[in-house]
Design a protein around this motif. Structure first.
Motif, mmCIF file in Angstrom:
data_model
loop_
_atom_site.group_PDB
_atom_site.id
_atom_site.type_symbol
_atom_site.label_atom_id
_atom_site.label_comp_id
_atom_site.label_asym_id
_atom_site.label_seq_id
_atom_site.Cartn_x
_atom_site.Cartn_y
_atom_site.Cartn_z
ATOM 1 N N GLU A 1 0.834 -1.187 0.000
ATOM 2 C CA GLU A 1 0.000 0.000 0.000
ATOM 3 C C GLU A 1 0.875 1.245 0.000
ATOM 4 O O GLU A 1 1.857 1.354 0.722
ATOM 5 C CB GLU A 1 -0.890 0.010 1.240
ATOM 6 C CG GLU A 1 -1.842 1.184 1.300
ATOM 7 C CD GLU A 1 -2.648 1.209 2.591
ATOM 8 O OE1 GLU A 1 -2.402 0.355 3.458
ATOM 9 O OE2 GLU A 1 -3.523 2.077 2.725
ATOM 10 N N VAL A 2 0.503 2.213 -0.846
ATOM 11 C CA VAL A 2 1.239 3.465 -0.918
ATOM 12 C C VAL A 2 0.779 4.357 0.219
ATOM 13 O O VAL A 2 -0.398 4.708 0.307
ATOM 14 C CB VAL A 2 0.986 4.169 -2.259
ATOM 15 C CG1 VAL A 2 1.811 5.450 -2.346
ATOM 16 C CG2 VAL A 2 1.297 3.245 -3.416
ATOM 17 N N GLN A 3 1.696 4.708 1.103
ATOM 18 C CA GLN A 3 1.299 5.561 2.205
ATOM 19 C C GLN A 3 2.469 6.266 2.860
ATOM 20 O O GLN A 3 3.622 5.872 2.707
ATOM 21 C CB GLN A 3 0.522 4.772 3.264
ATOM 22 C CG GLN A 3 1.316 3.701 3.973
ATOM 23 C CD GLN A 3 0.488 3.039 5.091
ATOM 24 O OE1 GLN A 3 -0.656 3.435 5.388
ATOM 25 N NE2 GLN A 3 1.059 2.038 5.732
ATOM 26 N N LEU A 4 2.122 7.336 3.563
ATOM 27 C CA LEU A 4 3.054 8.094 4.378
ATOM 28 C C LEU A 4 2.463 8.173 5.775
ATOM 29 O O LEU A 4 1.284 8.486 5.924
ATOM 30 C CB LEU A 4 3.245 9.497 3.814
ATOM 31 C CG LEU A 4 3.880 9.613 2.433
ATOM 32 C CD1 LEU A 4 3.713 11.023 1.872
ATOM 33 C CD2 LEU A 4 5.354 9.255 2.495
ATOM 34 N N VAL A 5 3.276 7.889 6.768
ATOM 35 C CA VAL A 5 2.791 7.915 8.145
ATOM 36 C C VAL A 5 3.716 8.776 8.995
ATOM 37 O O VAL A 5 4.894 8.446 9.176
ATOM 38 C CB VAL A 5 2.711 6.495 8.745
ATOM 39 C CG1 VAL A 5 2.212 6.574 10.181
ATOM 40 C CG2 VAL A 5 1.792 5.611 7.906
ATOM 41 N N GLU A 6 3.161 9.866 9.504
ATOM 42 C CA GLU A 6 3.932 10.774 10.352
ATOM 43 C C GLU A 6 3.802 10.379 11.816
ATOM 44 O O GLU A 6 2.794 9.791 12.236
ATOM 45 C CB GLU A 6 3.424 12.226 10.205
ATOM 46 C CG GLU A 6 3.430 12.765 8.793
ATOM 47 C CD GLU A 6 2.083 12.614 8.119
ATOM 48 O OE1 GLU A 6 1.801 13.375 7.165
ATOM 49 O OE2 GLU A 6 1.313 11.717 8.518
ATOM 50 N N SER A 7 4.821 10.736 12.592
ATOM 51 C CA SER A 7 4.787 10.512 14.029
ATOM 52 C C SER A 7 5.723 11.502 14.705
ATOM 53 O O SER A 7 6.528 12.156 14.044
ATOM 54 C CB SER A 7 5.199 9.080 14.374
ATOM 55 O OG SER A 7 6.531 8.838 13.978
ATOM 56 N N VAL A 23 7.382 7.888 7.731
ATOM 57 C CA VAL A 23 7.763 6.613 7.130
ATOM 58 C C VAL A 23 6.950 6.388 5.862
ATOM 59 O O VAL A 23 5.720 6.488 5.880
ATOM 60 C CB VAL A 23 7.550 5.454 8.109
ATOM 61 C CG1 VAL A 23 7.907 4.130 7.448
ATOM 62 C CG2 VAL A 23 8.382 5.657 9.371
ATOM 63 N N ALA A 24 7.652 6.085 4.787
ATOM 64 C CA ALA A 24 7.013 5.906 3.491
ATOM 65 C C ALA A 24 6.997 4.443 3.081
ATOM 66 O O ALA A 24 7.877 3.663 3.451
ATOM 67 C CB ALA A 24 7.768 6.713 2.432
ATOM 68 N N SER A 25 5.986 4.082 2.305
ATOM 69 C CA SER A 25 5.915 2.731 1.760
ATOM 70 C C SER A 25 5.135 2.742 0.461
ATOM 71 O O SER A 25 4.297 3.618 0.239
ATOM 72 C CB SER A 25 5.252 1.776 2.759
ATOM 73 O OG SER A 25 3.953 2.219 3.087
ATOM 74 N N GLY A 26 5.444 1.788 -0.402
ATOM 75 C CA GLY A 26 4.673 1.620 -1.626
ATOM 76 C C GLY A 26 5.154 2.389 -2.831
ATOM 77 O O GLY A 26 4.542 2.308 -3.901
ATOM 78 N N PHE A 27 6.233 3.167 -2.691
ATOM 79 C CA PHE A 27 6.784 3.881 -3.841
ATOM 80 C C PHE A 27 8.293 3.985 -3.659
ATOM 81 O O PHE A 27 8.830 3.649 -2.603
ATOM 82 C CB PHE A 27 6.147 5.267 -3.996
ATOM 83 C CG PHE A 27 6.398 6.218 -2.847
ATOM 84 C CD1 PHE A 27 5.571 6.216 -1.737
ATOM 85 C CD2 PHE A 27 7.441 7.124 -2.895
ATOM 86 C CE1 PHE A 27 5.785 7.082 -0.680
ATOM 87 C CE2 PHE A 27 7.666 8.005 -1.839
ATOM 88 C CZ PHE A 27 6.845 7.979 -0.728
ATOM 89 N N THR A 28 8.963 4.456 -4.689
ATOM 90 C CA THR A 28 10.424 4.530 -4.662
ATOM 91 C C THR A 28 10.845 5.748 -3.853
ATOM 92 O O THR A 28 11.059 6.846 -4.397
ATOM 93 C CB THR A 28 10.988 4.597 -6.085
ATOM 94 O OG1 THR A 28 10.464 3.504 -6.850
ATOM 95 C CG2 THR A 28 12.513 4.489 -6.052
ATOM 96 N N PHE A 29 10.958 5.553 -2.556
ATOM 97 C CA PHE A 29 11.262 6.660 -1.643
ATOM 98 C C PHE A 29 12.571 7.342 -2.018
ATOM 99 O O PHE A 29 12.643 8.566 -2.043
ATOM 100 C CB PHE A 29 11.339 6.129 -0.218
ATOM 101 C CG PHE A 29 11.708 7.168 0.805
ATOM 102 C CD1 PHE A 29 13.026 7.302 1.229
ATOM 103 C CD2 PHE A 29 10.749 8.012 1.340
ATOM 104 C CE1 PHE A 29 13.371 8.261 2.170
ATOM 105 C CE2 PHE A 29 11.083 8.973 2.285
ATOM 106 C CZ PHE A 29 12.402 9.098 2.702
ATOM 107 N N SER A 30 13.589 6.562 -2.312
ATOM 108 C CA SER A 30 14.921 7.127 -2.517
ATOM 109 C C SER A 30 14.971 8.102 -3.693
ATOM 110 O O SER A 30 15.805 9.000 -3.722
ATOM 111 C CB SER A 30 15.944 6.021 -2.730
ATOM 112 O OG SER A 30 15.608 5.251 -3.862
ATOM 113 N N ALA A 31 14.064 7.944 -4.644
ATOM 114 C CA ALA A 31 14.071 8.818 -5.818
ATOM 115 C C ALA A 31 13.214 10.060 -5.619
ATOM 116 O O ALA A 31 13.315 11.021 -6.392
ATOM 117 C CB ALA A 31 13.586 8.054 -7.047
#
Lengths: 121, 110
Positions: A1-7, A23-31
């Protein structure tokens, strides 16, 4: 799942410091170029700053309203972006959103749900 | 960098069309095609509705359209539905290599 979660949000006294994580997930964060945007109570969205990717030397740009008091960084190995805020003022009270711009584009493609920073004594 | 100017509120009945304007300067809206629009329901994550002035991301209804003339961009929502009620923000890249948002417009579906 494509998402961003702040804390990392919370109550902090004026003059204090706080570090937010995204924290990111589901996409090419490094780019991707990672941004932070905030919304004070009853106000509109305000762009805070960004950190570019490795290909652009992790360069940062900040809004004039926060420049000198914040640092945006990233840790690609952890798919995580950070917003560190110092010398906090009551006017920094806001929901802070993490968002990203895909490489080669200029729009905020996906947003987190935000984390609240309350600056109060 | 001053916020882009949007009307504080607009309203319309179901099925009608509304337009939200977003006025900036030649250093932001007028100087670039990097204009985007976001829908924001309070307590939720903002959602991209239009990018690069007039492009719709996949999944966004074709009832949403965008345009630009000079220093003013516009978002039009046709065939208003109750679910469209939200806050809408425009955004532009600027000549200072920063981004700027509009003050936001509250859309009420009557």
């Amino acid at each position: 799942e494509v998402q961003l979660v702040e804390s990392g949000g919370g109550l902090v006294q004026p003059g204090g410091s706080l570090k937010l994580s995204c924290v990111a997930s589901g996409f090419t964060f490094s780019a991707s170029v990672m941004h932070w945007v905030r919304q004070a109570p009853g106000k509109g969205l305000e762009w805070v700053g960004r950190v570019r990717n490795k290909a652009n030397s992790y360069a940062t740009t900040y809004a004039a309203s926060v420049k000198g008091r914040i640092t945006i960084s990233r840790e690609d190995s952890k798919n995580t972006a950070y917003l560190e805020m110092n010398s906090l003022k009551t006017e920094d009270t806001a929901v802070y959103y993490c968002t990203y711009i895909p490489p080669g584009y200029w729009y905020f493609d996906l947003w987190g749900r935000g984390t609240l920073i309350t600056v109060s004594s | 960098q001053s916020a882009l100017t949007q009307p504080a509120s607009v309203s319309g009945s179901p099925g009608q069309s509304i337009t939200i304007s977003c006025t900036g300067t030649s250093s932001d809206v007028g100087g670039y095609r990097y204009i985007s629009w976001y829908q924001h329901h309070p307590g939720k994550a903002p959602r991209l509705m239009i990018y690069d002035v007039s492009n719709r991301p996949s999944g966004v209804s074709n009832r949403f359209s965008g345009s630009k003339s000079g220093n003013t961009a516009s978002l039009t929502i046709s065939g208003l539905q109750a679910e469209d009620e939200a806050d809408y923000y425009c955004s532009s890249y600027t000549s200072s290599t920063t981004w700027v948002f509009g003050g936001g417009t509250k859309l009420t579906v009557l």
